[in-house]
Design a protein around this motif. Sequence first.
Motif, PDB file in Angstrom:
ATOM      1  N   ARG A  42      59.727  37.781  36.401  1.00  0.00           N
ATOM      2  CA  ARG A  42      60.883  38.660  36.475  1.00  0.00           C
ATOM      3  C   ARG A  42      61.667  38.450  37.760  1.00  0.00           C
ATOM      4  O   ARG A  42      62.792  38.917  37.886  1.00  0.00           O
ATOM      5  N   VAL A  51      58.620  44.057  29.896  1.00  0.00           N
ATOM      6  CA  VAL A  51      59.812  43.252  29.696  1.00  0.00           C
ATOM      7  C   VAL A  51      60.715  43.999  28.724  1.00  0.00           C
ATOM      8  O   VAL A  51      60.346  44.215  27.579  1.00  0.00           O
ATOM      9  N   GLU A  55      65.951  41.823  29.927  1.00  0.00           N
ATOM     10  CA  GLU A  55      65.138  40.856  30.673  1.00  0.00           C
ATOM     11  C   GLU A  55      64.661  39.740  29.757  1.00  0.00           C
ATOM     12  O   GLU A  55      64.609  38.568  30.152  1.00  0.00           O
ATOM     13  N   ARG A  58      67.421  37.307  29.366  1.00  0.00           N
ATOM     14  CA  ARG A  58      67.567  36.504  30.582  1.00  0.00           C
ATOM     15  C   ARG A  58      66.502  35.414  30.624  1.00  0.00           C
ATOM     16  O   ARG A  58      66.795  34.249  30.920  1.00  0.00           O
TER      17      ARG A  58
END
Length: 65
Positions: A42, A51, A55, A58
């Motif tokens: 992360r 998560v 996220e 990403r």
Amino acid sequence: MMRFADVAGRLAGLSGWLLGWRPDEFWRATPLELAAVLTAARGEDAPDVGVDGGELVRLMGVMPD
């Protein structure tokens, strides 16, 4: 209430997909090791290792394979 099997299955799948871990690598890892690797993935030092959807998108962009 979530069952252990459900949570373990989800974490095993995430570790395989995001980290490239095989099942034996997941089951040999301690919870602390898994948390440390997910926190590093992360890019934070946050204690929360979950998560979320943003996220996940990403990470998919950073690691498309």
